[in-house]
Design a protein around this motif. Structure first.
Motif, PDB file in Angstrom:
ATOM      1  N   UNK A 316       0.845  -1.196   0.000  1.00 43.96           N
ATOM      2  CA  UNK A 316       0.000   0.000   0.000  1.00 43.96           C
ATOM      3  C   UNK A 316       0.881   1.247   0.000  1.00 43.96           C
ATOM      4  N   UNK A 317       0.441   2.265  -0.729  1.00 39.21           N
ATOM      5  CA  UNK A 317       1.203   3.495  -0.895  1.00 39.21           C
ATOM      6  C   UNK A 317       0.510   4.639  -0.159  1.00 39.21           C
ATOM      7  N   UNK A 318       1.280   5.426   0.581  1.00 37.30           N
ATOM      8  CA  UNK A 318       0.754   6.612   1.264  1.00 37.30           C
ATOM      9  C   UNK A 318       1.816   7.714   1.213  1.00 37.30           C
ATOM     10  N   UNK A 319       1.380   8.957   1.456  1.00 34.45           N
ATOM     11  CA  UNK A 319       2.357   9.988   1.738  1.00 34.45           C
ATOM     12  C   UNK A 319       2.884   9.762   3.146  1.00 34.45           C
ATOM     13  N   UNK A 320       4.164   9.948   3.334  1.00 34.73           N
ATOM     14  CA  UNK A 320       4.756   9.742   4.664  1.00 34.73           C
ATOM     15  C   UNK A 320       4.310  10.845   5.608  1.00 34.73           C
ATOM     16  N   UNK A 364      -5.143  13.794   2.963  1.00 37.46           N
ATOM     17  CA  UNK A 364      -4.266  13.874   1.799  1.00 37.46           C
ATOM     18  C   UNK A 364      -3.272  12.727   1.795  1.00 37.46           C
ATOM     19  N   UNK A 365      -2.919  12.236   2.996  1.00 35.37           N
ATOM     20  CA  UNK A 365      -1.933  11.150   3.060  1.00 35.37           C
ATOM     21  C   UNK A 365      -2.393   9.887   2.343  1.00 35.37           C
ATOM     22  N   UNK A 366      -3.714   9.732   2.174  1.00 33.45           N
ATOM     23  CA  UNK A 366      -4.255   8.527   1.541  1.00 33.45           C
ATOM     24  C   UNK A 366      -4.297   8.599   0.013  1.00 33.45           C
ATOM     25  N   UNK A 367      -4.075   9.796  -0.548  1.00 29.81           N
ATOM     26  CA  UNK A 367      -4.280   9.974  -1.987  1.00 29.81           C
ATOM     27  C   UNK A 367      -3.432   9.056  -2.875  1.00 29.81           C
ATOM     28  N   UNK A 368      -2.168   8.757  -2.538  1.00 30.46           N
ATOM     29  CA  UNK A 368      -1.398   7.857  -3.416  1.00 30.46           C
ATOM     30  C   UNK A 368      -2.020   6.481  -3.590  1.00 30.46           C
TER      31      UNK A 368
END
Length: 459
Positions: A316-320, A364-368
């Motif tokens: 899973x990808x997230x903004x750090x 916003x962290x979930x957008x990726x």
């Protein structure tokens, strides 16, 4: 470890060696890295292993004896681009191509370190001996317990078994070709003392130098089959051209047969929404990445293994939103969780950065994860993907939430997110899984905007 020979529901627990079920196949393939697979195969215990490529599955479709032999194996290793493409039809990327020519030397290197010996059986007269000489030269400390060709020396099963057992071999590699080697192992492996027996096809020919491998760049492009076809066009044309097409056509037919109008509509919705979001939100992506990099050292993107539909792990990808060593510090802050139950959440988590608190509150962290949706690993709407450590301690009824793809948003996300306890979250996800419709998804997407603006439970 627990290894499931057939699929009958979500996998429990999530294991180092994962299981994936390819279209048109009722057999289980190992889905793991090379090192994970080697560690499992060389662990104490008896195991029979076969490699499976498109040709193997074609033979399996028309040869019942071979199918029975394959299905009775302990592990089946995915080999070749055809199997990888078939897996992608179910939106699943296999972790590694475990083809024998690359995998076996890596296995034998570890075996040599452990003091294990290997017996080579198969090939034309002299091939096993030459392969043994080359392997000893390439792998320091490798012990060859014995060799035997697959022609004159392969006529008497009892004699072969006696020779193998007398050699004291820990590993036996059988290279008689498909389907002979699988049938031979199915018939004789119970009488062999070696813990690990493997059908390895033409591997001994490669190790002996009888067949030249494709250049590294060809292998990297996953086109070694083209190289092999050019070497032996008369023998391999039917297998590679007609056979691969037949296998993929059968896989596609099976996949199409499992599709429903609802599943197609959900996928169309996922692709449409995620593609539009990716284009419209690209400035926010760029600004967020810049802000994260300015505040703290380290990558702007954070990746983590999560559990997807039917227990399949994915990245899973997230903004750090935390410090770079947040995972190492997790155990130190578990006692601060604000949420009841298994899943950890804390408003005062000291690992969260200043930028991180903002992007968490605004989601916003979930957008990726839009990229996870485009890859087919997630949906726009669905249960939030759990950590493997959380799934390991799920109560039995909670596995029902793994029957649908995880999502970026869902029922509990619009109902308070981290303010919702674990038990309540599970009930919401189970209710969603049992009553999912396009209309419900559209309603939840609409409600997500209100939840993001309110910021309730976002931390």
């Amino acid at each position: 470890m627990t290894y499931l020979p057939t699929f009958d529901g979500p996998l429990t627990p999530v294991d180092t060696l994962r299981e994936t079920y390819l279209p048109s196949l009722r057999t289980t393939l190992v889905d793991a890295t090379t090192s994970e697979t080697i560690a499992t195969l060389l662990a104490p215990g008896r195991r029979r292993v076969n490699f499976m490529n498109a040709h193997c599955f074609n033979v399996m479709a028309r040869n019942r004896q071979y199918a029975a032999a394959v299905n009775s194996s302990d592990f089946l290793l995915p080999d070749g681009i055809g199997v990888a493409l078939a897996a992608k039809m179910t939106c699943h990327n296999l972790t590694a191509n475990l083809n024998g020519t690359d995998f076996i030397p890596a296995l034998l290197k570890e075996a040599a370190k452990m003091g294990k010996s290997v017996y080579l059986f198969g090939g034309t007269p002299g091939t096993a001996i030459k392969a043994a000489d080359n392997l000893i030269h390439e792998i320091p400390g490798l012990q060859i317990a014995g060799t035997r060709d697959g022609f004159a020396q392969a006529q008497n099963d009892a004699e072969i078994i006696a020779d193998i057992n007398a050699s004291g071999a820990d590993i036996v590699l059988v290279a008689l070709g498909v389907p002979m080697q699988e049938l031979w192992l199915h018939r004789n492996a119970p009488y062999i003392d070696a813990e690990l027996t493997m059908g390895v096809g033409a591997a001994l020919d490669f190790f002996a130098g009888n067949v030249t491998r494709a250049p590294a760049w060809v292998r990297k492009a996953k086109c070694e089959w083209v190289w092999r076809l050019a070497q032996e066009p008369r023998r391999l044309a039917k297998r590679y051209l007609q056979g691969n097409f037949s296998f993929l056509a059968r896989a596609a037919k099976h996949t199409a047969g499992t599709l429903t109008a609802a599943s197609v509509a959900n996928r169309i919705l996922d692709i449409a929404v995620s593609t539009a979001a990716l284009v419209l939100l690209s400035p926010i992506f760029a600004l967020t990445a810049l802000a994260i990099k300015v505040e703290s050292k380290g990558p702007a993107i954070f990746t983590q293994t999560r559990v997807g539909k039917n227990g399949r792990p994915f990245t899973m990808i997230k903004f750090r939103s935390m410090v770079t060593n947040a995972e190492a510090l997790r155990d130190d802050v578990l006692a601060q969780s604000d949420r009841e139950g298994i899943c950890f959440k804390s408003k005062s988590d000291p690992r969260i950065t200043r930028v991180g608190r903002f992007i968490r509150r605004t989601s916003i962290d979930e957008l990726p994860q839009i990229l996870n949706v485009l890859r087919g690993q997630m949906s726009i709407v669905g249960p939030r993907p759990a950590l493997p450590s959380e799934v390991d301690v799920y109560p039995k009824h909670a596995f029902g939430r793994l029957t649908v793809k995880p999502g970026i948003t869902g029922v509990w996300q619009v109902s308070g997110r981290a303010d919702v306890g674990f038990d309540q979250m599970i009930e919401m996800d189970l209710a969603y899984a049992s009553s999912r419709t396009i209309l419900l998804d559209l309603i939840l997407i609409g409600m997500t905007f209100r939840a993001v603006l309110s910021g309730r439970g976002a931390h």
